[in-house]
Design an enzyme around this catalytic site. Sequence first.
Site, short mmCIF file in Angstrom:
data_model
loop_
_atom_site.label_atom_id
_atom_site.label_comp_id
_atom_site.label_asym_id
_atom_site.label_seq_id
_atom_site.Cartn_x
_atom_site.Cartn_y
_atom_site.Cartn_z
N CYS A 1 0.83 -1.21 0.00
CA CYS A 1 0.00 0.00 0.00
C CYS A 1 0.86 1.25 0.00
O CYS A 1 0.50 2.28 -0.58
CB CYS A 1 -0.94 -0.01 1.20
SG CYS A 1 -0.12 -0.12 2.81
N HIS B 1 -1.71 1.42 7.82
CA HIS B 1 -1.98 1.44 6.38
C HIS B 1 -1.48 2.77 5.82
O HIS B 1 -1.36 3.77 6.55
CB HIS B 1 -3.49 1.28 6.17
CG HIS B 1 -3.90 1.08 4.75
ND1 HIS B 1 -3.26 0.22 3.89
CD2 HIS B 1 -4.91 1.65 4.03
CE1 HIS B 1 -3.86 0.25 2.71
NE2 HIS B 1 -4.86 1.11 2.77
N ASN C 1 -7.54 5.96 -0.38
CA ASN C 1 -7.14 4.63 0.04
C ASN C 1 -6.73 3.82 -1.19
O ASN C 1 -7.51 3.72 -2.14
CB ASN C 1 -8.31 3.93 0.75
CG ASN C 1 -7.94 2.60 1.37
OD1 ASN C 1 -6.94 1.99 1.02
ND2 ASN C 1 -8.74 2.14 2.31
#
Length: 841
Positions: free
Chosen positions: A258, A418, A464
């Site tokens: 990520c 994240h 995201n």
Amino acid sequence: MPAKRARASSNTTVDSDEILRTFQNATACDEAYARRRLSQNAWSLAKALDAHFASTEALDARERKRGATLTSLVRPRAKEVSKQDELDAEDGMERLKRDAADAVRRAQTAFAADADGFFRSIPLNEEAEMFTSGSYEALATLVCERVGEEGFRDDAFPPAPGSVDGRGNASGNAPQCRCGLQAKVKQVHKDGVTQGRLFYGCEKRVDRCDFFAWCSKETLVHTDAAKALRWKRFAPPRFKFARRTSAADIRQGSVGDCWFLSSLAVIAEREDLLEQVVGVSRRHAGVFEKHGAWFVRLFLGGRWRAIVVDDMLPVKTPKTKKDDEYSLAFSRAANNQLWVSLTEKAYAKAHGSYSAISGGYVSEGLHDLTGSATEQIDFHANDFDSEECWARLMSFSAAGFPLGCATSFSAEGIVGHHAYSVLEVREVVGVKKGVQTKLTEVYARGKDALDVEVENLRLLKIRNPWGKREWRGEFSSNSDAWTKRLGDVLSRTRADDGEFWMSYRDFLMHFSSVDVCKSPRGWHSMNLETVLSDTRERGPTFLIRVDDDGGCWCHVLLLQHTKRGRPNGHWYTDLSVLVWSRDVGSSDWTPMGGMFGARERESCQGEIMLDAGLEYAFHILSIAGGRDVPVTLRLCSAKPVRARLGPPGIPASVARNLHLAIHGDSAITGGSKFKRSHLALCGGFATCATSKGLNFVFIQAGAARASDLAVRVAYRFDDERGAACYQHDDVVVARPGFSRLAVVASGVSTHARHKFEFDYAVAECACGNATSESIHDDDDDDDCVVIGETVAKNTERAREKRPEIAPMRCEALFEQVDAAFWSPPRASTKHTARGTFSAVI
């Protein structure tokens, strides 16, 4: 045959139901839309796909007219090619060869030295092409020589489990532990040369079974996840390298990168930055797609490097007949684009496997995609200022700097641990927030219940990389805080696509840090490469001049190769840079300070103002040293600069630059931040300057002393992972008003604990020489004990280590320096002639 099948393409015998299913898998549309689109295009799959994607982005006219059967989709290398396509392909290859040859010529000119032996900096937007021109030409030659052959196969990164799990050609059987159970593969996480290396340990009874064995080819097996994946070629007409390039295209897959995809998303918002990474493949996609070879550029190991990959990508194994056989296992892009997946594959290839790029920091991804300096702003740091941070974020956003952010916990739709992308930073002045007013409040308060205060809103647009899972608080997609005006100003969307707005207050509460990529438009770069060839040899010195009048701001980076994907026998050394300046033509150097970095990949980054008319000397210093360690001194400047390797030796006082950096008086900022602790000695001070991974101990003699200050220093440390620690002399002698380094230590990394203590003993008391300016209290003479050769007790301990004699590269650090250039520590009424100081860094 039904009418719908009778209208299928005449040169295919495949059932139209299969065409329909393939079109739905490629576009994710419903059956009614798929039938309508296929009917409009005479059930030609290629034409229908092109027409579908043209609704969002206009495609090239030639590509829209090209037809293809389902057979050509499955076997793209064997399809029939029209005469016009052959001519177009020939023109495309000629353009490719011409562009590659032009890039080589420009690189030869850019890398040529002038009459004075200086090399010139390169514009940032041209740098990637200059450094990879040779690989570009080699690929162009390869593609042109392979006309008519099968698709390119990348044997360096084959479609095999080893490219996924990083276990090479593993073919053995796992051993049994002492419990009789099959041992479990584990990985070393501690900093050091073995970090990332695989070993076998007990799976269940870790506290009672001490089984340990390094993994080898004979015993290692591939992971089930890697063996379950299949590899398929991704070729036109269904797949294109790029129809558009946008942050909204990116979707993360099952590998934990990520941080890299968040970096790629913000890079995609800057066309000049993305051009450096995938520009060649975009311009020549028509040629590359015929051969299945793609060209990606990444900034690795201190310079831009070309990574060539094929179009084989790992896919999930279909569980049912309806599952798409082209369902990518890892990252993907919307509209069947390949630029995201192929960039990720190039990054995985550069580090050995997809598993090697699982887990990282946004700042690392930003640097590897741009080559620019990065900065991480920690919201939990002791010196964090929210107002200053907002002002900086606004400035960074206005300058177009790519921004990323990270979390440490989950809440309100935000995923913990994240990485996200920051797409916009906005301050909207004089607006009202939407308010959901209850009917009871309207009855109770009347019109006053509908009054909302006008305020200034600080908002951030965040994405995201999953392409879903959004913030659920204020200013989320369905929040009551939105008004029509706000929605129009900020282009609000309700789609669950991973993009959302949130207030700066909520941002600080739910995120832990922001990563900034300092990549200004129109700047220039200079790479000065060297190798630390001997553990005792002094580092090189480079001479720098500014070409333009007025001087310029400059980012300074010291870079080395990453540990990522290299589990055996490699670890970082510490890197520091010391700076001097002089008038051009003069022989007198003026110390400007320096910045010091710990043993990490990019721990040493800073900034300096380069003035016109001056020549600067940048000297690379490594305390821990290294043998055959490639190092790059990288300069990114607002104006062109020139540089060349300086003569052997050091321009002037290294120790003076060290003291300027420690005391915060350095002209170059950045690197490690030091915390100083002062001990009042009899007639002077002992100063301990510590940072994450570095430790310096100084002895400073008071200016009021009538004689030299001689202090015996016995330094001990407990660091099982191999800290580099040096001491020049056991007895440190400093003249009155001077300071001298006693001990220097470089830990394994900024995360490693370096536990140390040292005994200090003043050889001669200064109490008899006391003056009104002395730092001691005459009433406290009992605390001042004169000792000779004796050092404080407990100097010998089994596990503790002692410093080594300072090597040649560090000797200059231990010279005396006049302490009048910085403010002395605050005077203390307590002073001692001996004692012990201990700490952990």
